[in-house]
Design a protein around this motif. Structure first.
Motif: not given
Length: 192
Positions: A16-45
């Motif tokens: 909310r404060t526009g932190s670039k570090e926050g954006h990077a941390q969001l990807w670090l925390n959730y990027g891999g999980k989101l990709i695995r979740f979407l692949q479980s729905l049938g998305a290719d890599p």
């Protein structure tokens, strides 16, 4: 850089404060999980990665719309983010849907005969789907296109299975009404 152990509340505040570090941390925390979740729905890599990146960008863009008090479950931010990812992937799929030309050597005798050209039928169906409310459209796409059982859809959407059944019923009814003027669908509309 933001601490890796940062919880969702402080991550949301950083975003909310526009932190670039926050954006990077969001990807670090959730990027891999989101990709695995979407692949479980049938998305290719590749599609899963694209949709995950889109979801993170949308989450950052719309972070002010997130309200933990209105969220569901023990992890409202995670659920909100995964909903954005699922929608991003379905939007991506809808844009990629193309009518594949039939091989001229195929036996076409089993195909229904229609007055409308196949492209017109596909366009009408895509338009009818896009006119549905999000929950009905997503339920129909996940159930009929992605071949997911209603119980699994209910888990993904965080609602009771009965709600998903109702969305499916209402969505199919709306599709039936929208497509009733196409002769290829006349048998479906007339048979009750």
């Amino acid at each position: 850089m933001v601490d890796k152990t940062q919880n969702d509340e402080s991550l949301v505040e950083a975003l909310r404060t526009g932190s670039k570090e926050g954006h990077a941390q969001l990807w670090l925390n959730y990027g891999g999980k989101l990709i695995r979740f979407l692949q479980s729905l049938g998305a290719d890599p590749d599609d899963a990665s694209d949709a995950a990146v889109t979801a993170v960008a949308r989450a950052v863009e719309k972070i002010d719309q997130f309200d933990a008090k209105k969220g569901t479950g023990k992890a409202p931010f995670r659920n909100w983010l995964f909903t954005i990812a699922r929608r991003a992937w379905h939007d991506q799929q809808r844009k990629q849907k193309r009518l594949v030309p039939l091989n001229d050597e195929l036996d076409h005798s089993y195909l229904p005969v229609a007055d409308e050209p196949p492209v017109a039928v596909a366009d009408a169906l895509n338009q009818a789907l896009s006119d549905l409310p999000d929950n009905q459209r997503q339920t129909i796409i996940m159930h009929f296109y992605d071949d997911l059982p209603l119980s699994h859809i209910a888990q993904l959407m965080g609602v009771p299975e009965g709600t998903v059944r109702q969305w499916k019923k209402r969505g199919l009814s709306a599709l039936k009404s929208s497509l009733k003027d196409l002769t290829i669908f006349a048998d479906l509309v007339d048979s009750k």
